[in-house]
Design a protein around this motif. Sequence first.
Motif, PDB file in Angstrom:
ATOM      1  N   PRO A 172      -8.726   8.135  17.831  1.00  0.00           N
ATOM      2  CA  PRO A 172      -7.339   7.688  17.786  1.00  0.00           C
ATOM      3  C   PRO A 172      -7.005   6.551  18.760  1.00  0.00           C
ATOM      4  CG  PRO A 172      -7.473   9.592  19.203  1.00  0.00           C
ATOM      5  CD  PRO A 172      -8.882   9.318  18.706  1.00  0.00           C
ATOM      6  N   PHE A 173      -8.001   6.058  19.495  1.00  0.00           N
ATOM      7  CA  PHE A 173      -7.713   5.011  20.484  1.00  0.00           C
ATOM      8  C   PHE A 173      -7.189   3.752  19.795  1.00  0.00           C
ATOM      9  CE2 PHE A 173     -11.215   7.683  21.986  1.00  0.00           C
ATOM     10  CZ  PHE A 173     -10.560   8.307  23.037  1.00  0.00           C
ATOM     11  N   VAL A 174      -7.877   3.346  18.741  1.00  0.00           N
ATOM     12  CA  VAL A 174      -7.316   2.360  17.814  1.00  0.00           C
ATOM     13  C   VAL A 174      -6.660   3.195  16.720  1.00  0.00           C
ATOM     14  CG1 VAL A 174      -7.818   0.500  16.185  1.00  0.00           C
ATOM     15  CG2 VAL A 174      -9.118   0.679  18.327  1.00  0.00           C
ATOM     16  N   SER A 175      -5.367   3.000  16.495  1.00  0.00           N
ATOM     17  CA  SER A 175      -4.606   3.942  15.671  1.00  0.00           C
ATOM     18  C   SER A 175      -5.210   4.135  14.281  1.00  0.00           C
ATOM     19  CB  SER A 175      -3.146   3.497  15.552  1.00  0.00           C
ATOM     20  OG  SER A 175      -3.046   2.276  14.856  1.00  0.00           O
ATOM     21  N   ASP A 176      -5.196   5.394  13.859  1.00  0.00           N
ATOM     22  CA  ASP A 176      -5.632   5.720  12.503  1.00  0.00           C
ATOM     23  C   ASP A 176      -4.604   5.203  11.491  1.00  0.00           C
ATOM     24  OD1 ASP A 176      -7.196   6.773  10.509  1.00  0.00           O
ATOM     25  OD2 ASP A 176      -6.630   8.858  10.866  1.00  0.00           O
ATOM     26  N   GLU A 177      -3.320   5.232  11.880  1.00  0.00           N
ATOM     27  CA  GLU A 177      -2.254   4.762  10.994  1.00  0.00           C
ATOM     28  C   GLU A 177      -2.236   3.236  10.924  1.00  0.00           C
ATOM     29  OE1 GLU A 177       1.583   6.222  11.978  1.00  0.00           O
ATOM     30  OE2 GLU A 177       1.132   8.272  11.357  1.00  0.00           O
ATOM     31  N   VAL A 178      -2.139   2.727   9.708  1.00  0.00           N
ATOM     32  CA  VAL A 178      -2.021   1.288   9.474  1.00  0.00           C
ATOM     33  C   VAL A 178      -0.728   1.050   8.695  1.00  0.00           C
ATOM     34  CG1 VAL A 178      -3.039  -0.740   8.366  1.00  0.00           C
ATOM     35  CG2 VAL A 178      -4.520   0.962   9.464  1.00  0.00           C
ATOM     36  N   GLU A 179       0.151   0.246   9.278  1.00  0.00           N
ATOM     37  CA  GLU A 179       1.405  -0.095   8.609  1.00  0.00           C
ATOM     38  C   GLU A 179       1.151  -1.275   7.666  1.00  0.00           C
ATOM     39  OE1 GLU A 179       4.037   1.777   8.988  1.00  0.00           O
ATOM     40  OE2 GLU A 179       3.043   2.976  10.533  1.00  0.00           O
ATOM     41  N   VAL A 180       1.643  -1.167   6.437  1.00  0.00           N
ATOM     42  CA  VAL A 180       1.427  -2.199   5.423  1.00  0.00           C
ATOM     43  C   VAL A 180       2.777  -2.740   4.964  1.00  0.00           C
ATOM     44  CG1 VAL A 180       0.453  -2.714   3.153  1.00  0.00           C
ATOM     45  CG2 VAL A 180      -0.684  -1.049   4.656  1.00  0.00           C
ATOM     46  N   GLN A 181       2.903  -4.065   4.974  1.00  0.00           N
ATOM     47  CA  GLN A 181       4.098  -4.744   4.480  1.00  0.00           C
ATOM     48  C   GLN A 181       3.681  -5.688   3.359  1.00  0.00           C
ATOM     49  OE1 GLN A 181       6.586  -6.484   7.586  1.00  0.00           O
ATOM     50  NE2 GLN A 181       5.492  -5.260   9.095  1.00  0.00           N
ATOM     51  N   ILE A 182       4.399  -5.628   2.256  1.00  0.00           N
ATOM     52  CA  ILE A 182       4.060  -6.445   1.087  1.00  0.00           C
ATOM     53  C   ILE A 182       5.273  -7.270   0.683  1.00  0.00           C
ATOM     54  CG2 ILE A 182       3.264  -6.391  -1.298  1.00  0.00           C
ATOM     55  CD1 ILE A 182       2.216  -3.485  -0.585  1.00  0.00           C
ATOM     56  N   SER A 183       5.050  -8.532   0.383  1.00  0.00           N
ATOM     57  CA  SER A 183       6.097  -9.376  -0.173  1.00  0.00           C
ATOM     58  C   SER A 183       5.483 -10.196  -1.294  1.00  0.00           C
ATOM     59  CB  SER A 183       6.696 -10.295   0.896  1.00  0.00           C
ATOM     60  OG  SER A 183       7.854 -10.943   0.396  1.00  0.00           O
ATOM     61  N   VAL A 184       6.051 -10.072  -2.498  1.00  0.00           N
ATOM     62  CA  VAL A 184       5.451 -10.725  -3.653  1.00  0.00           C
ATOM     63  C   VAL A 184       6.504 -11.363  -4.544  1.00  0.00           C
ATOM     64  CG1 VAL A 184       3.464  -9.170  -3.690  1.00  0.00           C
ATOM     65  CG2 VAL A 184       5.483  -8.641  -5.060  1.00  0.00           C
ATOM     66  N   GLU A 185       6.051 -12.357  -5.299  1.00  0.00           N
ATOM     67  CA  GLU A 185       6.827 -12.948  -6.382  1.00  0.00           C
ATOM     68  C   GLU A 185       6.031 -12.797  -7.662  1.00  0.00           C
ATOM     69  OE1 GLU A 185       8.316 -16.907  -5.714  1.00  0.00           O
ATOM     70  OE2 GLU A 185       8.659 -16.514  -3.579  1.00  0.00           O
ATOM     71  N   ALA A 186       6.751 -12.628  -8.772  1.00  0.00           N
ATOM     72  CA  ALA A 186       6.098 -12.496 -10.084  1.00  0.00           C
ATOM     73  C   ALA A 186       6.859 -13.313 -11.114  1.00  0.00           C
ATOM     74  CB  ALA A 186       6.060 -11.029 -10.497  1.00  0.00           C
ATOM     75  N   MET A 187       6.115 -13.907 -12.040  1.00  0.00           N
ATOM     76  CA  MET A 187       6.700 -14.740 -13.081  1.00  0.00           C
ATOM     77  C   MET A 187       6.457 -14.129 -14.445  1.00  0.00           C
ATOM     78  SD  MET A 187       3.799 -17.727 -12.850  1.00  0.00           S
ATOM     79  CE  MET A 187       3.291 -17.235 -11.185  1.00  0.00           C
ATOM     80  N   LYS A 188       7.452 -14.283 -15.325  1.00  0.00           N
ATOM     81  CA  LYS A 188       7.298 -13.787 -16.686  1.00  0.00           C
ATOM     82  C   LYS A 188       6.273 -14.634 -17.414  1.00  0.00           C
ATOM     83  CE  LYS A 188       9.988 -12.446 -20.770  1.00  0.00           C
ATOM     84  NZ  LYS A 188       9.160 -13.151 -21.763  1.00  0.00           N
ATOM     85  N   VAL A 189       5.398 -13.970 -18.142  1.00  0.00           N
ATOM     86  CA  VAL A 189       4.374 -14.652 -18.920  1.00  0.00           C
ATOM     87  C   VAL A 189       4.989 -15.104 -20.239  1.00  0.00           C
ATOM     88  CG1 VAL A 189       2.142 -14.400 -20.076  1.00  0.00           C
ATOM     89  CG2 VAL A 189       2.549 -13.278 -17.869  1.00  0.00           C
TER      90      VAL A 189
END
Length: 194
Positions: A172-189
């Motif tokens: 646990p010295f380097v945290s087991d938990e990893v925080e994830v942040q996602i930002s995306v754009e999507a276009m209509k096909v």
Amino acid sequence: MKRTLLAAALVAAPFAAQAEPEAYTLDSSHSQILFSYNHLGYSTTWGMFSGFEGDIQFDQADPANSSVTVSFPVRSMFTGWEGRFEHFMSADFFGAEEDEMVTFTSTNIEVTGDSTANIMGDLTLNGITKPVTLTATLNQSGDHPMENKPWAGFDATTTLMRSDFEVGAFAPFVSDEVEVQISVEAMKVNDSES
């Protein structure tokens, strides 16, 4: 986890009802996944994936009938320091081959508000598949002012445990938990592209 975010944004989008799902694809140039973890209590260390691909099928009449998928190579990780990247790719962590992929495939979408949703799906990382829930928010949807086609953008977050995917070295010295942040754009096909 990337596809999960797209689905959440589109699920909450104020679209008119349609008879069947519509295809959207990620804008790779404006989609990023950031991850962070605590390093020995001294700092927060960051990394990123960008330029990845993904697709969604969005059913406007029945958002639960929508789906999203995303994939990208493990070795597309950006850490900002070559030594850290090489360590992550070593046997201590991923032991990643050149073609080893990270994938996310949605399994369920739960709308939680006018612009929010939980997207459940299967994340495959380091050859191990586990269920993951993304908490997603629709940022905006509508016609893109330069592309002149329907567009959607959203953010999402989740927390992963490294040990679940057998990359838990030094916890646990380097945290087991990893925080994830996602930002995306999507276009209509366009129909001609599908």
